[in-house]
Design a protein around this motif. Structure first.
Motif, short mmCIF file in Angstrom:
data_model
loop_
_atom_site.label_atom_id
_atom_site.label_comp_id
_atom_site.label_asym_id
_atom_site.label_seq_id
_atom_site.Cartn_x
_atom_site.Cartn_y
_atom_site.Cartn_z
N PRO A 173 0.83 -1.21 0.00
CA PRO A 173 0.00 0.00 0.00
C PRO A 173 0.86 1.26 0.00
O PRO A 173 1.95 1.28 0.56
N GLU A 174 0.34 2.32 -0.59
CA GLU A 174 1.09 3.56 -0.74
C GLU A 174 0.68 4.64 0.26
O GLU A 174 1.26 5.72 0.28
N GLY A 175 -0.33 4.35 1.09
CA GLY A 175 -0.78 5.34 2.05
C GLY A 175 -1.74 4.73 3.05
O GLY A 175 -1.95 3.53 3.08
N ALA A 176 -2.33 5.61 3.89
CA ALA A 176 -3.22 5.20 4.99
C ALA A 176 -2.47 4.24 5.91
O ALA A 176 -1.25 4.31 6.03
N PHE A 177 -3.20 3.31 6.57
CA PHE A 177 -2.49 2.32 7.41
C PHE A 177 -3.22 0.99 7.39
O PHE A 177 -3.55 0.42 8.42
N TYR A 178 -3.45 0.49 6.15
CA TYR A 178 -4.16 -0.77 5.98
C TYR A 178 -3.47 -1.67 4.96
O TYR A 178 -2.86 -1.19 4.00
N PHE A 179 -3.64 -2.97 5.17
CA PHE A 179 -3.42 -3.98 4.13
C PHE A 179 -4.77 -4.61 3.84
O PHE A 179 -5.63 -4.71 4.72
N PHE A 180 -4.92 -5.08 2.60
CA PHE A 180 -6.18 -5.71 2.18
C PHE A 180 -5.83 -6.98 1.41
O PHE A 180 -6.10 -7.09 0.21
N PRO A 181 -5.22 -7.95 2.08
CA PRO A 181 -4.76 -9.15 1.37
C PRO A 181 -5.91 -10.01 0.87
O PRO A 181 -6.95 -10.13 1.52
N GLU A 182 -5.69 -10.60 -0.30
CA GLU A 182 -6.66 -11.57 -0.82
C GLU A 182 -6.39 -12.94 -0.18
O GLU A 182 -5.25 -13.42 -0.18
N ILE A 183 -7.44 -13.56 0.33
CA ILE A 183 -7.29 -14.82 1.08
C ILE A 183 -8.21 -15.92 0.52
O ILE A 183 -8.49 -16.89 1.21
N SER A 184 -8.62 -15.79 -0.74
CA SER A 184 -9.59 -16.74 -1.30
C SER A 184 -9.01 -18.15 -1.44
O SER A 184 -9.77 -19.12 -1.55
N SER A 185 -7.68 -18.30 -1.42
CA SER A 185 -7.10 -19.64 -1.53
C SER A 185 -7.45 -20.51 -0.33
O SER A 185 -7.32 -21.73 -0.39
N TYR A 186 -7.92 -19.88 0.76
CA TYR A 186 -8.29 -20.64 1.95
C TYR A 186 -9.77 -21.04 1.96
O TYR A 186 -10.20 -21.79 2.84
N PHE A 187 -10.53 -20.53 0.99
CA PHE A 187 -11.94 -20.89 0.94
C PHE A 187 -12.09 -22.37 0.63
O PHE A 187 -11.38 -22.92 -0.23
N GLY A 188 -12.98 -23.00 1.34
CA GLY A 188 -13.19 -24.44 1.18
C GLY A 188 -12.40 -25.28 2.15
O GLY A 188 -12.63 -26.49 2.26
N LEU A 189 -11.46 -24.66 2.88
CA LEU A 189 -10.65 -25.38 3.85
C LEU A 189 -11.32 -25.32 5.23
O LEU A 189 -12.25 -24.55 5.45
N ARG A 249 -9.30 -6.99 5.89
CA ARG A 249 -8.56 -5.75 6.13
C ARG A 249 -7.79 -5.84 7.44
O ARG A 249 -8.35 -6.23 8.48
N LEU A 250 -6.52 -5.47 7.37
CA LEU A 250 -5.65 -5.43 8.53
C LEU A 250 -5.18 -4.00 8.72
O LEU A 250 -4.68 -3.38 7.78
N SER A 251 -5.33 -3.47 9.92
CA SER A 251 -4.81 -2.14 10.23
C SER A 251 -3.46 -2.27 10.92
O SER A 251 -3.31 -3.06 11.85
N TYR A 252 -2.49 -1.48 10.46
CA TYR A 252 -1.19 -1.48 11.15
C TYR A 252 -1.00 -0.21 11.98
O TYR A 252 0.13 0.22 12.25
N ALA A 253 -2.12 0.37 12.42
CA ALA A 253 -2.05 1.52 13.31
C ALA A 253 -1.89 1.04 14.76
O ALA A 253 -2.68 1.35 15.64
#
Length: 405
Positions: free
Chosen positions: A326-342, A380-384
């Motif tokens: 990310p280039e600003g704010a204080f968040y990550f928004f990782p895609e986690i769809s590979s875990y769906f179905g587990l 969404r993960l906040s790193y604040a």
């Protein structure tokens, strides 16, 4: 002694029944409840700086109290506060607003709500580049508007293109709402990207933009043009900002907007019937904040940059998680769809909400599902928060995900 008779609960309005609880506030509530029960919860759910409000701002509030600035203010804010905001708009953003074109509200969220209710009629379409901040969509629906999402994934930093914007516009389009830097993705639109949006918008009469710039100073790129500075766009733009993020003033609840006079007057009319003027002491604190040199908060911004780099280095090592920088704010928004179905134990992961609850239940880590943000495959993960909490939280997340099969 007889028990007091209990009556059956009544029926709330269809309007309230249709409204979803804020996903970020809901997860924060669940995290607090679990922590109150004695669990060691690490929360990455709320977008709130973990810094304290700077002393010079608190001093301004104390001075306001001593001067008894405690009576009803004008609905649109004290004149000297709006003059200071006008000066800030010119200094930092290259935008020219006079005080009558500025409304001070109880948080940037109220500014956005005022603008949406002032502009949107039932059936009007509102374009939201997705992922978007949770309240945009709910407020549009409350106004009777129709949300039109334009989705972009992690592989292109979650950013809409001008071509996609053009394709989304119909004769019913009334508003476009976006944030840059973005909540929830941290993405920043470049000057060239904003200019390409403007070229599309200006081809269509009657389309307006709400530019949410609440994270403007937490920006690691140097980019960050206000779209209202582009030729022809001032008349089409409602610029929203506030002091909560950059000045660690979340609890002071002050936001503000600048807009053409007819839009500002409509927002003033709306606010006058709901909250009236914003808190007087907080307005005086806000005046001190916006008059300060933005360089005063650069040490905090640098800490956020370091935390971003720390979290990015850890997240990209987790198998199956797709993450950008990310280039600003204080968040990550990782895609986690590979875990769906587990699954693991009683937890079956079919959605981002399932994964968020799994992390809270099994590792006491609070994150927010991306579903409410229009990003169904993300969290969404906040790193604040502190480096120590970031390391602990991401280690717990990695451990929980490794158990899924």
């Amino acid at each position: 002694m007889q028990d007091t008779p209990k009556t059956a609960p009544g029926k709330v309005s269809k309007l309230v029944s249709s409204l979803n609880e804020s996903a970020t506030l809901a997860m924060a509530r669940m995290a607090r409840e679990k922590a109150a029960a004695g669990y060691d919860v690490v929360s990455l759910s709320l977008g709130e700086p973990d810094f304290d409000t700077p002393d010079f701002i608190k001093d301004a509030a104390i001075d306001a109290l001593r001067k008894n600035i405690t009576h009803y203010p004008p609905v649109n804010g004290f004149l000297d506060v709006r003059e200071a905001i006008a000066e800030k708009f010119g200094r930092d953003n290259g935008l020219t607003y006079n005080p009558a074109e500025i409304i001070v509200s109880t948080g940037a969220k109220q500014c956005i709500a005022n603008a949406i209710f002032a502009m949107v009629d039932p059936g009007d379409e509102v374009i939201l580049p997705a992922p978007y901040w949770v309240s945009y969509a709910e407020l549009v629906r409350l106004a009777g508007g129709v949300v039109v999402s334009v989705n972009a994934g992690v592989e292109r930093d979650f950013k809409m293109t001008a071509q996609e914007l053009e394709a989304a516009i119909t004769p019913k389009t009334k508003l476009i709402i976006y944030s840059s830097p973005s909540n929830p993705t941290g993405s920043v639109y470049s000057d060239a990207e904003l200019e390409s949006f403007a070229s599309v918008i200006l081809k269509h009469e009657g389309i307006y933009v709400i530019s949410d710039e609440i994270y403007e100073h937490i920006n690691f790129t140097g980019a960050g043009k206000s779209i209202g500075t582009i030729d022809g766009m001032w008349d089409r733009t409602i610029t929203v900002n506030g002091v909560s993020k950059a000045f660690a003033m979340t609890g002071w609840r002050i936001g503000y907007l600048g807009a053409p006079r007819w839009i500002a007057d409509a927002c003033l009319k709306m606010q006058g019937q709901i909250t009236s003027g914003a808190n007087t002491i907080a307005q005086m604190a806000t005046k001190a904040a916006v008059m300060a040199d933005p360089q005063a908060i650069q040490p905090m911004v640098e800490v956020f940059r370091q935390r971003r780099d720390l979290m990015h280095g850890m997240l990209k090592e987790i198998p199956g998680m797709k993450v950008n920088l990310p280039e600003g704010a204080f968040y990550f928004f990782p895609e986690i769809s590979s875990y769906f179905g587990l699954s693991h134990g009683n937890h079956k992961i079919n959605s981002a909400s399932d994964l968020a609850l799994y992390l809270l239940d099994t590792e006491n880590v609070a994150v927010v599902s991306g579903e409410a943000f229009g990003g169904e495959e993300c969290i969404r993960l906040s790193y604040a928060t502190s480096n120590e909490k970031i390391v602990e939280a991401v280690n717990r997340i990695a451990r929980a995900l490794s158990r899924l099969s």
